[in-house]
Structures are given as structure tokens and as C-alpha cells.
Design an enzyme around this catalytic site. Structure first.
Site, PDB file in Angstrom:
ATOM      1  N   SER A 140       0.722  -1.162   0.006  1.00  0.00           N
ATOM      2  CA  SER A 140       0.114   0.029  -0.019  1.00  0.00           C
ATOM      3  C   SER A 140       0.856   1.347   0.105  1.00  0.00           C
ATOM      4  CB  SER A 140      -0.913   0.079   1.032  1.00  0.00           C
ATOM      5  OG  SER A 140      -0.456  -0.185   2.285  1.00  0.00           O
TER       6      SER A 140
ATOM      7  N   ASP B  15      -2.913   5.475  12.046  1.00  0.00           N
ATOM      8  CA  ASP B  15      -1.892   5.047  11.003  1.00  0.00           C
ATOM      9  C   ASP B  15      -0.886   6.071  10.819  1.00  0.00           C
ATOM     10  OD1 ASP B  15      -0.834   4.524   8.521  1.00  0.00           O
ATOM     11  OD2 ASP B  15      -2.908   4.701   7.477  1.00  0.00           O
TER      12      ASP B  15
ATOM     13  N   HIS C 179       1.183   4.953   6.435  1.00  0.00           N
ATOM     14  CA  HIS C 179       0.759   5.750   5.092  1.00  0.00           C
ATOM     15  C   HIS C 179       1.094   7.249   5.488  1.00  0.00           C
ATOM     16  CE1 HIS C 179      -1.337   1.608   5.206  1.00  0.00           C
ATOM     17  NE2 HIS C 179      -0.645   1.804   4.114  1.00  0.00           N
TER      18      HIS C 179
END
Length: 361
Positions: free
Chosen positions: A111, A338, A341
């Protein structure tokens, strides 16, 4: 004059055209010139961000931190400034499409590659918002392709967590360190940007395999150090590059190791709740936290590859951006944290500026 000499001459010619340092591995040796685009600092630039994520048709909710309610927006206005008088050309989407007319660029990885890919799509769209595009989804192959039809440029993301194979067996799922069966999807691509690391640290129910296999030997959970396994997989990938890539037709990049910010001790804030609430980068030009062991393994393995591979050495510059993650403003903003990312617009835009400056040679 053999191929190896011609290959080296081609690389040195590219270096002389550039005012930025590239870290290129070829025949086990590293070549670079004095100006290093990966060294520098973050500066506020009122002309940033390079695009508005809310009107970019490609960004999913998982990376659109503003849409997810992030109130501070200074993080959007930081520009990477290389040191020692180096300069980076501003991204020009029309120029990019013209340069790549009729060609294909593919991001292969997890990702973080998706983060990188979506950033590039938004940067192109911001430059040429009226340019038409087609989309092709292939769930079976794990691939999504956007084609900018007026230029015939394909921008592809291939979802591949480990680059090497994960296969189903009677005993469970097996991570095969010496096997790549999806490599046929990477053939005849003009520009390949690979990435893997973040899933190597996952264990227990979060990991998508039950065993690790190398040759005929099968290892249970915990029997092989993950850094060792990662190095073996990169070695397998490198041998795939040597066996399949024609440097006169395809250029190969490795994205580098994208850092996480879960431990505030690494930037002098031991009481910090990971990246939550971080609003500014780490000052200076060098990350003072724990060095990336994965990056050292990656650099070691890259030196064994005979074909040229360019490292987008984004680890240090990204490590300073503790403010750039979705934190609680990602896909699961209520309960998520998170710090892996990156928000879009944001840090991956700089990765693409670096890539752009290399490709525009």
C-alpha cells in the site's frame, strides 16, 4: 566493446546530464556525483500543495486527511529543498506525459506503492485536469491501470506485498522466498518502481502466511529472522531483474524504505502518542532516530545486482515528516492510528518530484 561497458557508459552519460546525485547500483558498484537530491531539509512553500485532494478523482478516502477532518494544514505546505545548492524542477504533468508518450510506468508493491501511485495520478491530473483517461481493473492480477488516452501513457499499480510468492498449500499459506511467478506482469514495462518492507514486520493473525519456505526447507513462525527473510526475497527479486530486464528498454527503481512514526523517542518526544497530533517536521537535515535496518539490508542486496537499479532513497527525508501521516484521519479515523501511510497531498508527492527529476534527464 561488450554490453557491460556500453551499459556503464550509458549510466555515466545520464549522470553528466543531471545536476542531482543518483544512487545507481550496477555490477555490484555504486556510482554517484556530488550533488545529492536526497540530502536537504523541509521548507515552507506557500505555493504548496501541488493539488487539492478533494477534487482529485483518484484519491481514496484512506489518504485524504483533509476530507477526513484533519484541522491543521501546514503539513501540506512543506517542500523538500536539497542541500549544497542542488535544485529540483517543479513537477509538470504535461511535460511528464509528453516525455512518457506511448510508454508504461508501473508501481509494484504494497500500500506504500499505492500511496506513491495515487500521488502521481493526482499530480498529473492537477497539471492537465481536462486530459481524458480510461481505467482498467484486474482483480485476478491485483492490477489497476489508468491510461491517459491523449498520450497513450499507462500508469499502473500492481499489488504485491512481498514481491516473492505467497501460495496456498495443504498445511496453510506459504511465503516462498525463492519464487516469483508474477514477474511476467512486469515484462516490457518502460519504468518499474518496486517496493516492499512493511508487511515483513507483521506477525500472528496480521500476517498473510503461515510458513516461510526457501528451497525445500520450510520454516515455522519465528524460525527465521524477518530481516534475513527480507534480504533473501530481495536477492530473489534481484536475480529476476538480472534475468529479465533489458536496461536499454526498461528502467528499474526501488522506492526505498518508507519510515513509520510510532515511537516518539526516535525524535526526542518519548511521551508522544506516535504520530498523533504532530504538526511540523523534525527540524534539520538528518533523522536522529534509530537507523533503518531494512534500508541497510536493501542497499547490501542491491549491490549484488548486475543490471542497473536506481534507489529512490526516500528514507531519511521521509523520516523527518512525523507530521505527514493520516494518524486518526485515515480510513478508520475513529479507532485507527495510521503512522505508516501518508496523507495526500503530502510526502509521496516529493517522492514523485524526485522520480520526475530523474526521468526528465
Amino acid at each position: 566493446m561488450g554490453f557491460k561497458v556500453s551499459q556503464r557508459c550509458l549510466l555515466l552519460f545520464l549522470f553528466l546530464l543531471s545536476n542531482n546525485s543518483l544512487l545507481v547500483y550496477v555490477n555490484g558498484e555504486t556510482e554517484k556525483i556530488s550533488c545529492n537530491m536526497f540530502e536537504g531539509s523541509w521548507v515552507v512553500d506557500p505555493s504548496y500543495p501541488l493539488y487539492n485532494a478533494s477534487i482529485c478523482p483518484f484519491v481514496g478516502k484512506e489518504f485524504d486527511c483533509v476530507e477526513n477532518g484533519r484541522p491543521d494544514q501546514l503539513y501540506l505546505q512543506y517542500r523538500w529543498q536539497p542541500a549544497h545548492g542542488c535544485s529540483l524542477s517543479r513537477f509538470d504533468g504535461r511535460n511528464f506525459l509528453e516525455k512518457l508518450r506511448g510508454k508504461t510506468i508501473m508501481f509494484v508493491g504494497d500500500s506504500l506503492s499505492k500511496n506513491h501511485w495515487l500521488s502521481l495520478l493526482c499530480m498529473i491530473h492537477s497539471s492537465v485536469p481536462s486530459e481524458s483517461y480510461d481505467v482498467n481493473l484486474s482483480a485476478a492480477k491485483g492490477m489497476t491501470t489508468y491510461t491517459f488516452t491523449g498520450y497513450g501513457v499507462k500508469v499502473i499499480y500492481h499489488h504485491s506485498l512481498y514481491l516473492v510468492d505467497v501460495v496456498k498449500a495443504k498445511t496453510g499459506k506459504v511465503l516462498k522466498l525463492d519464487s516469483i511467478t508474477n514477474g511476467n506482469l512486469w515484462l516490457d514495462v518502460d519504468y518499474l518502481i518496486f517496493n516492499t518492507w512493511h508487511w515483513w514486520t507483521r506477525k500472528g493473525p496480521k500476517q498473510p502466511f503461515d510458513y516461510i519456505q526457501e528451497g525445500n526447507k520450510v520454516y515455522k513462525e519465528g524460525d527465521m529472522d524477518r530481516l534475513v527473510a527480507f534480504g533473501k526475497a530481495i536477492d530473489t527479486w534481484g536475480r529476476w531483474v538480472d534475468a529479465n530486464i533489458d536496461p536499454l528498454k526498461s528502467k528499474v527503481f526501488f522506492q526505498g524504505i518508507s519510515p513509520t512514526h510510532y515511537n516518539g523517542t526516535n525524535w526526542g518526544e518519548p511521551l508522544a502518542q506516535a504520530c498523533i497530533g504532530q504538526k511540523v517536521p523534525i527540524p534539520g537535515s538528518t533523522y536522529t532516530g534509530t537507523p533503518s535496518a531494512a534500508l541497510e539490508v536493501l542497499k547490501y542486496e542491491l549491490k549484488t545486482i548486475k543490471k542497473p537499479v536506481t534507489l529512490l532513497d526516500i528514507t531519511n527525508l521521509s523520516s523527518m515528516r512525523k507530521d505527514g501521516h493520516p494518524s486518526t484521519y485515515g480510513l478508520d479515523k475513529k479507532s485507527g492510528k495510521d503512522c505508516s501511510h501518508w496523507c495526500l497531498a503530502g510526502v509521496p508527492d516529493t517522492w514523485n518530484i524526485l522520480l520526475y527529476n530523474i526521468l526528465m534527464l
